[in-house]
Design an enzyme around this catalytic site. Structure first.
Site, PDB file in Angstrom:
ATOM      1  N   SER A 119       0.829  -1.038  -0.095  1.00 23.07           N
ATOM      2  CA  SER A 119      -0.047   0.131   0.088  1.00 23.07           C
ATOM      3  C   SER A 119       0.921   1.239   0.180  1.00 23.07           C
ATOM      4  O   SER A 119       0.280   2.275  -0.297  1.00 23.07           O
ATOM      5  CB  SER A 119      -0.614   0.127   1.237  1.00 23.07           C
ATOM      6  OG  SER A 119      -1.784  -1.072   1.503  1.00 23.07           O
ATOM      7  N   HIS A 140      -1.245  -2.647  -7.185  1.00 22.61           N
ATOM      8  CA  HIS A 140      -1.965  -2.526  -6.175  1.00 22.61           C
ATOM      9  C   HIS A 140      -3.570  -2.599  -6.254  1.00 22.61           C
ATOM     10  O   HIS A 140      -4.080  -1.731  -6.731  1.00 22.61           O
ATOM     11  CB  HIS A 140      -1.660  -0.994  -5.439  1.00 22.61           C
ATOM     12  CG  HIS A 140      -2.216  -0.608  -4.226  1.00 22.61           C
ATOM     13  ND1 HIS A 140      -2.698   0.569  -4.091  1.00 22.61           N
ATOM     14  CD2 HIS A 140      -2.455  -1.273  -2.999  1.00 22.61           C
ATOM     15  CE1 HIS A 140      -3.192   0.710  -2.752  1.00 22.61           C
ATOM     16  NE2 HIS A 140      -2.975  -0.548  -2.207  1.00 22.61           N
ATOM     17  N   GLU A 152      -3.892   0.030  -9.305  1.00 21.34           N
ATOM     18  CA  GLU A 152      -2.743   0.781  -9.479  1.00 21.34           C
ATOM     19  C   GLU A 152      -1.622  -0.011 -10.093  1.00 21.34           C
ATOM     20  O   GLU A 152      -1.246  -0.998  -9.453  1.00 21.34           O
ATOM     21  CB  GLU A 152      -2.519   1.803  -8.445  1.00 21.34           C
ATOM     22  CG  GLU A 152      -3.592   2.892  -8.108  1.00 21.34           C
ATOM     23  CD  GLU A 152      -3.129   3.560  -6.739  1.00 21.34           C
ATOM     24  OE1 GLU A 152      -3.363   4.469  -6.813  1.00 21.34           O
ATOM     25  OE2 GLU A 152      -2.793   2.860  -5.709  1.00 21.34           O
ATOM     26  N   ASN A 190      -3.863   5.959  -2.050  1.00 20.49           N
ATOM     27  CA  ASN A 190      -3.774   6.080  -0.564  1.00 20.49           C
ATOM     28  C   ASN A 190      -3.117   7.501  -0.207  1.00 20.49           C
ATOM     29  O   ASN A 190      -3.268   7.861   0.875  1.00 20.49           O
ATOM     30  CB  ASN A 190      -2.734   4.973  -0.077  1.00 20.49           C
ATOM     31  CG  ASN A 190      -3.679   3.541   0.096  1.00 20.49           C
ATOM     32  OD1 ASN A 190      -4.816   3.754   0.084  1.00 20.49           O
ATOM     33  ND2 ASN A 190      -3.009   2.535  -0.019  1.00 20.49           N
TER      34      ASN A 190
END
Ligand code: CAA
Ligand code: NAD
Length: 284
Positions: A119, A140, A152, A190
């Protein structure tokens, strides 16, 4: 490069979802856990999700059986020796990930591509811990993996064009919508989501309101599918704590610093849904 066989490291919240979508897309999928208990728990989560999908009329019984038939579990690295692509989804910790890549590199062939579902860790740093920095990237996924469309795709400074293109096409082959994200802490999503979640904890600690009211405010007031505390419990408070520490380490900005309450909840074993208690209580 053609991908036929996929290895998944870790069968926790994310690894189980990742293994499921790979097997559902027709890849021979082998998932590795540290022991039988974690493996059976993860495989059980996959079967439960598929059974619920059948009960809801979203998945046919045939598709469920094909997905389960494409998948196997192991506690050894040897089981991953023929994989064309290995997706790592173990705990958010640089040293643990590094040790795992070292163990895996003794087993797989030179062409195997490694991707991390991290992450927040630096993809270039992870790539540099291996002997295949050109065949390494970030992939991701989002939780819950079978339902969330986004993935991602992150290039390390060292990722080759061929690896990047292969990984991007692989994400598309899973029925996902990949975007290219930079190798910066938190990538795109994130980078924006984590400060919001941490801020919600800080605001709660400072008496902003009841958990339920804050969650209701953000769901009904902003149309978010989950309020921040429901989402924090869903992601896992341990994982959020590790992510916050990693992002704070890089940015050195207070917005990324883990709030004291988050640290204490992790120390108390209140990890969210997965442990039966986080900000809320759950049946496990
Ligand atoms: N099999 C197949 N389909 C299923 C299913 C199953 N077992 N369970 C549910 N579905 C389907 C439902 O039928 C429904 O489909 P339709 O929209 O076609 O009706 C859809 O999935 C949504 O399911 P539900 O209606 O049961 O549930 P919901 O509407 O409450 O949505 C949710 C659930 C998708 C999880 C939603 O609450 C949500 O989007 N939450 C936010 C999740 C989020 O933000 N994730 C990102 C976390 S951050 C992260 O992952 C990155 C990181 O690094 C930490
Ligand atoms: P989790 O705690 O649910 O699962 C991690 C699993 O990895 C555990 O079952 C553990 O036994 C296993 N494991 C640890 N070391 C291992 C090893 N050497 N080999 C195989 N398995 C090993 O955590 P998670 O939420 O699935 O997170 C996994 C990764 O995915 C982390 O890097 C996290 O940052 C990332 N991620 C998490 C989310 C989320 O919402 N939770 C979303 C996107 C990405």
């Amino acid at each position: 490069m053609e991908i036929k066989t996929v290895g998944v490291l870790g069968c926790g919240l994310m690894g189980s979802g990742i293994a499921q979508v790979c097997a559902a897309a027709g890849y021979k999928t082998i998932v590795r856990e540290v022991d039988e208990t974690f493996l059976n728990k993860g495989l059980g989560r996959i079967k439960k999700f598929l059974d619920e999908g059948v009960a809801k009329g979203k998945v046919t019984a045939g598709a469920r059986d094909t997905t389960l038939g494409n998948m196997s579990g192991s506690t050894t690295f040897d089981a991953l020796k023929d994989c064309d692509l290995v997706i790592e989804a173990i705990v958010e910790n640089l040293e643990e990930k590094q040790q795992t890549y070292t163990a895996l590199e003794k087993i797989v062939n030179d062409r195997t591509i490694f991707v991390s579902n991290t992450s927040s860790l630096c993809i270039t740093e992870l790539a540099a811990t291996t002997t295949r920095p050109d065949r390494f990237g970030g992939l991701h996924f989002f939780n819950p993996v079978p339902l969330m469309k986004l993935v991602e795709v992150i290039r390390a400074l060292t990722t080759s064009d061929e690896t990047y293109q292969t990984v991007f096409a692989f994400a598309e082959s899973l029925g996902k919508e990949p975007i290219t994200a930079p190798d910066r802490p938190g990538f795109i999503v994130n980078r924006l989501l984590v400060p919001y979640l941490l801020d919600a904890i800080r605001a709660y600690e400072n008496g902003l309101g009841a958990l339920e009211d804050i969650d209701k405010g953000m769901t009904l007031g902003c149309g978010y599918p989950m309020g921040p505390f429901t989402l924090l419990d869903f992601v896992g408070l341990d994982t959020t704590y590790y992510i916050a520490n990693i992002m704070f380490e890089e940015f050195r900005e207070p917005a990324y610093a883990p709030p004291p309450l988050l640290k204490r909840m992790v120390l108390a074993g209140r990890l969210g849904r997965k442990s039966g208690r986080g900000f809320y209580k759950y049946e496990v």
